[in-house]
Design a protein around this motif. Structure first.
Motif, PDB file in Angstrom:
ATOM      1  N   SER A  74       0.822  -1.208   0.000  1.00  0.00           N
ATOM      2  CA  SER A  74       0.000   0.000   0.000  1.00  0.00           C
ATOM      3  C   SER A  74       0.858   1.261   0.000  1.00  0.00           C
ATOM      4  O   SER A  74       0.437   2.307  -0.510  1.00  0.00           O
ATOM      5  CB  SER A  74      -0.929   0.014   1.212  1.00  0.00           C
ATOM      6  N   LEU A  75       2.053   1.176   0.587  1.00  0.00           N
ATOM      7  CA  LEU A  75       2.939   2.338   0.636  1.00  0.00           C
ATOM      8  C   LEU A  75       3.420   2.741  -0.749  1.00  0.00           C
ATOM      9  O   LEU A  75       3.912   3.858  -0.937  1.00  0.00           O
ATOM     10  CB  LEU A  75       4.143   2.041   1.531  1.00  0.00           C
ATOM     11  N   ALA A  76       3.260   1.839  -1.721  1.00  0.00           N
ATOM     12  CA  ALA A  76       3.716   2.141  -3.079  1.00  0.00           C
ATOM     13  C   ALA A  76       2.898   3.243  -3.727  1.00  0.00           C
ATOM     14  O   ALA A  76       3.289   3.763  -4.780  1.00  0.00           O
ATOM     15  CB  ALA A  76       3.661   0.879  -3.947  1.00  0.00           C
ATOM     16  N   LEU A  77       1.778   3.626  -3.109  1.00  0.00           N
ATOM     17  CA  LEU A  77       1.021   4.767  -3.621  1.00  0.00           C
ATOM     18  C   LEU A  77       1.839   6.058  -3.512  1.00  0.00           C
ATOM     19  O   LEU A  77       1.603   7.013  -4.247  1.00  0.00           O
ATOM     20  CB  LEU A  77      -0.291   4.933  -2.848  1.00  0.00           C
ATOM     21  N   ILE A  78       2.798   6.076  -2.601  1.00  0.00           N
ATOM     22  CA  ILE A  78       3.671   7.240  -2.455  1.00  0.00           C
ATOM     23  C   ILE A  78       4.700   7.211  -3.578  1.00  0.00           C
ATOM     24  O   ILE A  78       5.490   6.261  -3.671  1.00  0.00           O
ATOM     25  CB  ILE A  78       4.397   7.223  -1.101  1.00  0.00           C
ATOM     26  N   PRO A  79       4.730   8.218  -4.446  1.00  0.00           N
ATOM     27  CA  PRO A  79       5.707   8.220  -5.546  1.00  0.00           C
ATOM     28  C   PRO A  79       7.135   8.140  -5.015  1.00  0.00           C
ATOM     29  O   PRO A  79       7.499   8.817  -4.058  1.00  0.00           O
ATOM     30  CB  PRO A  79       5.458   9.570  -6.232  1.00  0.00           C
ATOM     31  N   GLY A  80       7.935   7.282  -5.646  1.00  0.00           N
ATOM     32  CA  GLY A  80       9.311   7.095  -5.218  1.00  0.00           C
ATOM     33  C   GLY A  80       9.517   5.872  -4.363  1.00  0.00           C
ATOM     34  O   GLY A  80      10.647   5.428  -4.148  1.00  0.00           O
TER      35      GLY A  80
END
Length: 265
Positions: free
Chosen positions: A157-163
């Motif tokens: 889910s943290l992959a929604l944060i770009p980078g």
């Protein structure tokens, strides 16, 4: 859209989709360093079709085995390791699907900045280094338990944060849970299939609501280039990490993050 833009965007998407270096970061940065207009939803859909085709083609035997075992499990109400892996892929996708529905617009508006990308590249890159050097074990993806999958799914889910990198954060979580490098990568790639389908489906809905002329030749070429580059990336990445580990990708993330801070802060 210029052909040079099509080629670069397709190759960038294909290569970075499965490497732990963040495809979203690179696709955000390409327009920053060029004068190109946004590629549009149609091209986004085409690129997702290309990468999805690549990962499904590469893991076609695994997908067939897992799918068959998953359906057989319903007949006997019992699943073997392959059948459970099918459940783990489904369950591991739920957290990112919910997070995407709840926070997608907020992330798109509030977090797509070079500073956020730089921080995520460096921070999660260091975490990947720690997982690879200090916590890596010898478990395979078929040794996963439900609690492991919930941790990996939550991390995804943290992959929604770009980078952040979807593949990077799921590999990090898998390594922290004791999987070996190849197993962590394989499970991450299998998890990408429903995620790409969901992301592509949302873009298709947006495309339907914004009808317009479609340059099919551009989309086909983009999808082909993204697919070929993604397939080759998966193939060689699995070979490289067994010998060199995640270190080259950690170094790349940190260097890219520092350069972004240098240019934009």
């Amino acid at each position: 859209m210029e052909w040079l833009q099509v080629v670069i965007l397709a190759i960038v998407q294909g290569v970075t989709e499965f490497l732990p270096i963040s495809s979203s970061a690179h696709l955000v940065l390409v327009p920053v360093f060029s004068d190109w207009d946004d590629q549009g939803l149609a091209m986004d859909v085409a690129l997702h079709v290309g990468t999805l085709t690549a990962v499904v083609t590469y893991f076609r035997k695994d997908i067939q085995t897992v799918t068959f075992a998953w359906f057989v499990g319903f007949a006997g109400y019992r699943w073997d390791a392959d059948g459970r892996l099918g459940w783990w892929i489904i369950i591991g996708t739920v957290p990112v699907g919910l997070a995407g529905l709840l926070f997608r617009d907020w992330v798109a508006i509030g977090l797509r900045s070079p500073l956020v990308i730089a921080a995520a590249l460096i921070g999660f890159g260091v975490l990947l280094a720690y997982a690879d050097w200090c916590r890596r074990g010898e478990r395979s993806e078929r040794d996963l338990k439900l609690v492991d999958v919930l941790w990996i799914g939550g991390a995804q889910s943290l992959a929604l944060i770009p980078g952040t990198s979807r593949s990077g954060i799921t590999m990090t979580a898998a390594l922290l849970l004791g999987l070996n490098r190849a197993a962590a990568a394989r499970f991450s790639f299998l998890l990408s299939i429903p995620v790409i389908v969901l992301a592509g489906g949302l873009e298709v809905l947006g495309l339907v609501s914004e009808p317009g002329a479609v340059n099919w030749m551009v989309l086909i070429v983009g999808a082909l280039l993204a697919g070929v580059s993604a397939y080759l990336t998966i193939h060689y990445f699995l070979k490289v990490i067994t010998k060199m580990g995640m270190q080259p990708f950690v170094i790349y993330r940190v260097v890219l993050g520092v350069l972004l801070l240098w240019f934009f802060v």
